[in-house]
Design a protein around this motif. Structure first.
Motif, PDB file in Angstrom:
ATOM      1  N   GLN A 163       0.822  -1.212   0.000  1.00  0.00           N
ATOM      2  CA  GLN A 163       0.000   0.000   0.000  1.00  0.00           C
ATOM      3  C   GLN A 163       0.860   1.269   0.000  1.00  0.00           C
ATOM      4  O   GLN A 163       0.516   2.261  -0.641  1.00  0.00           O
ATOM      5  CB  GLN A 163      -0.913   0.015   1.228  1.00  0.00           C
ATOM      6  N   VAL A 164       1.969   1.255   0.732  1.00  0.00           N
ATOM      7  CA  VAL A 164       2.805   2.463   0.844  1.00  0.00           C
ATOM      8  C   VAL A 164       3.959   2.458  -0.157  1.00  0.00           C
ATOM      9  O   VAL A 164       4.747   3.400  -0.176  1.00  0.00           O
ATOM     10  CB  VAL A 164       3.358   2.614   2.283  1.00  0.00           C
ATOM     11  N   ASP A 165       4.049   1.379  -0.968  1.00  0.00           N
ATOM     12  CA  ASP A 165       5.131   1.244  -1.936  1.00  0.00           C
ATOM     13  C   ASP A 165       6.482   1.350  -1.230  1.00  0.00           C
ATOM     14  O   ASP A 165       7.362   2.122  -1.620  1.00  0.00           O
ATOM     15  CB  ASP A 165       5.023   2.302  -3.036  1.00  0.00           C
ATOM     16  N   THR A 238       9.558   4.368   3.483  1.00  0.00           N
ATOM     17  CA  THR A 238       9.149   4.808   2.149  1.00  0.00           C
ATOM     18  C   THR A 238      10.206   5.746   1.581  1.00  0.00           C
ATOM     19  O   THR A 238      11.056   6.272   2.305  1.00  0.00           O
ATOM     20  CB  THR A 238       7.790   5.548   2.192  1.00  0.00           C
ATOM     21  N   LEU A 242       4.577  10.184   3.469  1.00  0.00           N
ATOM     22  CA  LEU A 242       3.332   9.469   3.210  1.00  0.00           C
ATOM     23  C   LEU A 242       2.233  10.429   2.777  1.00  0.00           C
ATOM     24  O   LEU A 242       2.086  11.523   3.332  1.00  0.00           O
ATOM     25  CB  LEU A 242       2.875   8.718   4.466  1.00  0.00           C
ATOM     26  N   GLU A 246      -1.906   6.649   2.062  1.00  0.00           N
ATOM     27  CA  GLU A 246      -0.903   5.837   2.756  1.00  0.00           C
ATOM     28  C   GLU A 246      -1.006   6.022   4.269  1.00  0.00           C
ATOM     29  O   GLU A 246      -0.820   5.080   5.042  1.00  0.00           O
ATOM     30  CB  GLU A 246       0.501   6.211   2.287  1.00  0.00           C
ATOM     31  N   ARG A 247      -1.323   7.259   4.696  1.00  0.00           N
ATOM     32  CA  ARG A 247      -1.475   7.528   6.128  1.00  0.00           C
ATOM     33  C   ARG A 247      -2.644   6.724   6.699  1.00  0.00           C
ATOM     34  O   ARG A 247      -2.566   6.164   7.792  1.00  0.00           O
ATOM     35  CB  ARG A 247      -1.690   9.020   6.339  1.00  0.00           C
TER      36      ARG A 247
END
Length: 557
Positions: A163-165, A238, A242, A246-247
């Motif tokens: 999800q956050v790459d 990351t 974010l 992403e948060r």
């Protein structure tokens, strides 16, 4: 994504034309603001598209425009929209030149396009971006929940990393990495153990950011758990800060991991009740019943040699600890107890809870079983002989022992709790009761010697003389030998030294007399005086043994 100057230029209804800064149109626009002030900078926050008609500006003055544009750029304004056909039929060349020199995008706004239309377009794009982020956040929450249910913490971390790459890692209460995703992230996460331990010392919930543009990545650390003492920590790495979606994903992961750890507390309490029942059966000599109750929970532990450990919490005044530390000449001084393992977790000053955390964390990382049973002011533990939990106990005790040699800060209230531990020899289920007695004996010796940990094998392999340091033994020795010391104090002889020499020579008169530098008849006379004063016969081997131990006890530091 949020609106940009490029998206506004491409908005078909606005009809905007770029007059300067064509290469900077990808900058996000936080808001569209109208101001005719000669200096609107005090009212800017950065990220705005400023809309003007130059009502109060001399837009044809090159120097005035340079100063104006320079102030706007310095305040973080991302673009300037100039309405033509109001005060000026076209944008003055002085403003265009100043914008080009400063690299500030300059947009021409036709008369038929009201500033309100631009503001609405920016507002609508921001709202759409926020809605998209919220929707993506909810989708991420559903996916993380599904992964947590089917794949446990490992599945949740894998979904969060996607999800956050980036990558994600979970730490236990001691700061050790429990799981990481992708697999390569485990090495990166392990380098942050110190940061996780420092985060744990702060009031929960707590978070921090480490790394940044000059490092490998930007890492956010968050505590996990609802209590004052964090049960775990989450790291999220990351390449950049974010975003909103992403948060949402990170916060959802923290909530799910908190639910998991809180549920684990209930399971841990149930396991402890089963462990207490298993321990009682072992001590009652019913190993078969103990195995039946333990099932697969502790079964592996009961099929191999284990160590029985008994730990106690002992209150020690701060002044006593300070005096003891200063009395240890030559010991390295520490400003404060600073060993990393001195408290693998903040346990509210409870050394038993800290020890339990250390051993359970080590056992979990090694995939081995450990039985931990709290008993009021005591802790009883069964750990595999030679396993990770037993090794962690020894390392923790060594760290505490090192810290005790240093000068401590005085504790508010004047009291602090210390830990004493007794460890049995390796045993099996049939000999559990004997192992428990061994651990208690070792614990008693540790308490008397002021040691953190004593193993039963050390008692058997060492000398009995250190045990004479007990206060009760010293009191007995002083009482037995006092008449002899009082006699010698009058200057009428040296009976104590003569008795020590005679006993050390096993009653050999000539050898003992030679050691003292006196005639053997003089020594015989002194030994008769010893018998008369003490009222005891030196022919009795028990008397000789007691007198010898009394002499050793009074000479023990």
């Amino acid at each position: 994504m949020p609106p940009t100057l490029a998206s506004l230029v491409h908005h078909s209804a606005l009809k905007l034309t770029v007059r300067a800064g064509e290469d900077r149109l990808d900058v996000p626009v936080r808001w569209a603001h109208v101001s005719e002030l000669a200096d609107p900078v005090p009212y800017m926050e950065g990220g705005e598209l400023l809309l003007i008609t130059a009502l109060k500006l001399d837009a044809e003055d090159p120097e005035a425009m340079r100063r104006y544009v320079r102030r706007l750029a310095g305040a973080g304004v991302v673009g300037l929209g100039f309405a033509v056909g109001v005060n000026y039929e076209e944008i003055p060349e002085a403003l265009v030149t100043a914008a080009e020199e400063e690299g500030l995008p300059l947009l021409e706004v036709p008369r038929r396009t009201p500033f309100l239309a631009i503001s609405k377009a920016v507002s609508a794009a921001i709202a759409a971006d926020q809605y998209k982020a919220v929707t993506a956040g909810f989708a991420a929450q559903r996916e993380l929940t599904r992964q947590a249910q089917t794949g446990g913490p490992e599945g949740l971390l894998a979904a969060l990393a996607a999800q956050v790459d980036g990558w994600a890692a979970l730490y236990d209460a001691s700061g050790a990495v429990v799981a990481a995703a992708p697999e390569w992230a485990g090495r990166r996460a392990a380098r942050l153990t110190g940061d996780v331990q420092r985060l744990r010392d702060r009031p929960a919930p707590a978070s921090s950011v480490v790394g940044g543009p000059e490092n490998e990545d930007r890492v956010e650390l968050h505590t996990v758990g609802t209590g004052r003492r964090p049960r775990a920590a989450l790291a999220v790495g990351t390449a950049a800060t974010l975003g909103t979606a992403e948060r949402y994903a990170v916060h959802s992961a923290i909530a799910l991991l908190t639910l998991t750890t809180e549920r684990s507390r209930s399971l841990q309490a149930a396991e402890q009740r089963i462990g207490a029942a298993v321990l009682r059966m072992l001590l009652a000599g019913e190993p078969d019943h103990a195995r039946a109750v333990a099932g697969g929970l502790y079964g592996g532990l009961l099929d191999a040699p284990f160590r029985m450990m008994v730990a106690e919490r002992v209150p020690v005044s701060a002044s006593a600890a300070l005096a003891r530390a200063e009395a240890r000449a030559g010991a390295p001084a520490l400003d404060r107890p600073s060993a990393a393992a001195l408290a693998a977790a903040d346990t509210g000053g409870d050394p038993l809870a800290a020890l339990a955390d250390v051993m359970e964390s080590a056992a979990a990382r090694a995939g081995e079983a450990v039985l931990v049973v709290p008993e009021g002011e005591r802790l009883v533990v069964l750990a595999a002989d030679g396993g990770a939990a037993a090794a962690a106990c020894a390392e923790y005790a060594a760290a505490l022992e090192t810290a005790r040699t240093g000068v401590r800060e005085k504790v508010p209230g004047g009291e602090e709790d210390e830990l004493v531990v007794g460890l049995s020899a390796p045993a099996g289920p049939i000999a559990a009761s004997a192992a428990y007695k061994q651990a208690e004996q070792a614990l008693s010796v540790a308490r008397r010697r002021g040691r953190v940990l004593v193993e039963h094998e050390q008692m058997a392999a060492g000398s009995v003389l250190p045990l004479l340091a007990d206060d009760a033994v010293r009191a007995f020795a002083d009482g037995v030998l006092r008449p002899l010391y009082e006699h010698d104090a009058t200057g009428r002889g040296d009976l104590v030294a003569s008795l020590r020499a005679w006993l050390s020579r096993h009653g050999q008169w000539d050898a003992a007399a030679a050691d003292l530098g006196v005639h053997r008849h003089t020594l015989r006379y002194r030994m008769r005086r010893v018998e008369e004063i003490l009222g005891r016969s030196l022919d009795d081997p028990d008397v000789r043994m007691e007198l010898w131990l009394a002499l050793k006890a009074t000479s023990t530091d």
